[in-house]
Design a protein around this motif. Sequence first.
Motif, short mmCIF file in Angstrom:
data_model
loop_
_atom_site.label_atom_id
_atom_site.label_comp_id
_atom_site.label_asym_id
_atom_site.label_seq_id
_atom_site.Cartn_x
_atom_site.Cartn_y
_atom_site.Cartn_z
N VAL A 123 -46.32 -31.58 -22.53
CA VAL A 123 -46.14 -32.65 -23.51
C VAL A 123 -44.90 -32.44 -24.38
O VAL A 123 -44.14 -33.38 -24.62
N TYR A 124 -44.69 -31.20 -24.84
CA TYR A 124 -43.63 -30.96 -25.82
C TYR A 124 -42.58 -29.94 -25.40
O TYR A 124 -41.61 -29.72 -26.13
N GLY A 125 -42.78 -29.24 -24.29
CA GLY A 125 -41.80 -28.26 -23.85
C GLY A 125 -42.25 -26.83 -24.11
O GLY A 125 -43.21 -26.57 -24.83
N GLY A 126 -41.52 -25.89 -23.51
CA GLY A 126 -41.94 -24.50 -23.50
C GLY A 126 -41.94 -23.83 -24.85
O GLY A 126 -42.84 -23.03 -25.16
N ARG A 127 -40.94 -24.09 -25.69
CA ARG A 127 -40.88 -23.41 -26.99
C ARG A 127 -42.08 -23.78 -27.86
O ARG A 127 -42.69 -22.91 -28.49
N VAL A 128 -42.40 -25.05 -27.90
CA VAL A 128 -43.56 -25.49 -28.68
C VAL A 128 -44.84 -24.91 -28.07
O VAL A 128 -45.78 -24.54 -28.79
N LEU A 306 -54.31 -32.84 -39.93
CA LEU A 306 -53.68 -32.43 -38.68
C LEU A 306 -54.01 -33.41 -37.56
O LEU A 306 -53.16 -33.72 -36.71
N TYR A 307 -55.23 -33.91 -37.57
CA TYR A 307 -55.60 -34.89 -36.54
C TYR A 307 -54.80 -36.18 -36.71
O TYR A 307 -54.28 -36.73 -35.73
N VAL A 308 -54.69 -36.65 -37.93
CA VAL A 308 -53.93 -37.88 -38.19
C VAL A 308 -52.46 -37.69 -37.81
O VAL A 308 -51.84 -38.57 -37.19
N VAL A 309 -51.90 -36.53 -38.14
CA VAL A 309 -50.51 -36.26 -37.77
C VAL A 309 -50.36 -36.25 -36.25
O VAL A 309 -49.37 -36.78 -35.71
N GLN A 313 -47.87 -38.57 -34.13
CA GLN A 313 -46.85 -37.96 -33.27
C GLN A 313 -47.00 -38.36 -31.81
O GLN A 313 -46.21 -37.96 -30.97
N GLY A 314 -48.00 -39.17 -31.52
CA GLY A 314 -48.16 -39.70 -30.18
C GLY A 314 -48.73 -38.73 -29.16
O GLY A 314 -48.32 -38.75 -28.00
N GLN A 315 -49.66 -37.86 -29.59
CA GLN A 315 -50.30 -36.99 -28.61
C GLN A 315 -50.97 -37.83 -27.53
O GLN A 315 -51.47 -38.92 -27.79
N ALA A 347 -60.62 -26.80 -30.47
CA ALA A 347 -59.81 -28.00 -30.73
C ALA A 347 -58.35 -27.63 -30.91
O ALA A 347 -57.72 -27.93 -31.93
N PHE A 348 -57.76 -26.99 -29.91
CA PHE A 348 -56.40 -26.48 -30.03
C PHE A 348 -55.34 -27.56 -30.26
O PHE A 348 -54.30 -27.25 -30.85
N PRO A 349 -55.54 -28.83 -29.83
CA PRO A 349 -54.50 -29.82 -30.14
C PRO A 349 -54.27 -30.04 -31.64
O PRO A 349 -53.22 -30.56 -32.03
N LEU A 350 -55.25 -29.63 -32.47
CA LEU A 350 -55.02 -29.72 -33.92
C LEU A 350 -53.84 -28.85 -34.34
O LEU A 350 -53.21 -29.11 -35.39
N LEU A 351 -53.51 -27.85 -33.57
CA LEU A 351 -52.42 -26.93 -33.92
C LEU A 351 -51.05 -27.46 -33.52
O LEU A 351 -50.04 -26.87 -33.91
N LEU A 352 -50.99 -28.55 -32.77
CA LEU A 352 -49.70 -28.99 -32.24
C LEU A 352 -48.71 -29.42 -33.33
O LEU A 352 -47.52 -29.12 -33.22
N PRO A 353 -49.15 -30.11 -34.39
CA PRO A 353 -48.17 -30.40 -35.46
C PRO A 353 -47.59 -29.13 -36.08
O PRO A 353 -46.38 -29.08 -36.38
N LEU A 354 -48.42 -28.11 -36.25
CA LEU A 354 -47.92 -26.84 -36.78
C LEU A 354 -47.01 -26.15 -35.78
O LEU A 354 -46.00 -25.53 -36.16
N ALA A 355 -47.34 -26.24 -34.49
CA ALA A 355 -46.50 -25.63 -33.46
C ALA A 355 -45.14 -26.30 -33.41
O ALA A 355 -44.11 -25.63 -33.24
N LEU A 356 -45.11 -27.60 -33.56
CA LEU A 356 -43.83 -28.31 -33.58
C LEU A 356 -42.98 -27.87 -34.76
O LEU A 356 -41.76 -27.66 -34.63
N ALA A 357 -43.62 -27.72 -35.92
CA ALA A 357 -42.88 -27.27 -37.10
C ALA A 357 -42.38 -25.83 -36.92
O ALA A 357 -41.24 -25.51 -37.27
#
Length: 391
Positions: A123-128, A306-309, A313-315, A347-357
């Motif tokens: 979805v977001y690439g290797g670094r994220v 985090l869920y709203v974000v 962000q279009g998860q 619920a690991f997708p909740l961490l994706l906004p933090l991972a992006l940051a």
Amino acid sequence: MNDLAAPLRRATPALLGYAAVRALGLVVLAVWSAARGKSAHTLLTARWDALWYTRVADLGYGYEVRLPNGDVHSNLAFFPLLPWLERLIHAISPLSYADGGLAVSVLASLAAAWGIFAVVELVYGGRVAVCAVLLWAVLPVGIVQSMAYSESLFTALAAWSLYAVLTGRWVTAGTLALLAGLTRPVGLAVVAAVWVAGITSFTGCTPRAEASFVRDRSPAPAPGARIWPRALGMAIAPLGAAGYVLWVGHRTGKGPFGYLDVQAGWRNGFDGGAAFARFVGDKFTSFPSALAGVGLIVGVGLVLWLYVVGVRQGQPLPLLVYTGVVTALALCASSYFGSKPRLLMPAFPLLLPLALALARLRTSRSAWVVGGVAAASAVYGAFWLNGSGPP
């Protein structure tokens, strides 16, 4: 073999980082436990739910504890896949049931980390993706990933099922959802993700079109193409959870809702969060506990934010459905309020906004951040397991 080697190579930095974080947590736990005269091995394999799983593996279903207040704690509340694996490992190796559960947890946690990497990389690439795996590792309750509990096994099955959905492997997605449904009641979240993705794909709005990175890598098939794998995957997905719940109903003689009666014996159920709200409200009856109440409100607010974000962000839709169901079931359960952070761990997708940051920071700075949080998580995990621990 080459098909597996390349993805594993890409995931290796994340897996090594994950293993390092978990090793740190175990070392701190061992030192802390030894200082208190306790066994870290016992804390990881023979306390709380781990005991219930090993009893199922050893004696089968039917064991129950009757409390003085009339409550009945039955081991039918615990789904069977982990005990089955414990029994299998015990049969083919010298390991005890408890150590078999620990082995499953260790291997499953690595599989979960790889699954999380695979989903987020898509979805977001290797670094994220690396950042997401490390954030999952350093969760305050991350030590549970190294216990003979079912969270790691469930997260591994859920992550790879979601990856299969996002890459159009419908039968694989359904099979993994079936196994997730045999692992924990929240397997319903994986089933829901598969079903929503399948239904939307029939209309031509595939889950892969929900994220530009995924869309660019893997164009969606034309509507109507290869319908039967999607239909079969959707048909398989609920069989695990449904099969166990119906078996429990037959075993108890209470029909399709027998499992709910089993959960009621543990004073557990789904009440929309009313009991949790009362629990938080009661914290404000005195000053010291009011601080805990504020902390709980902030924690729930952070989860919802985090869920709203993630939505903004279009998860991909399957991730949002999965995360939404896991979050709802965790926050709206009517008992075991101290378990909620543990129940939210899959619920690991909740961490994706933090991972992006985190991925936007320089590597050196993000390493310092993760290292500091990992140290704090290790200390908290050791303190937690040597204290009240997971209920």
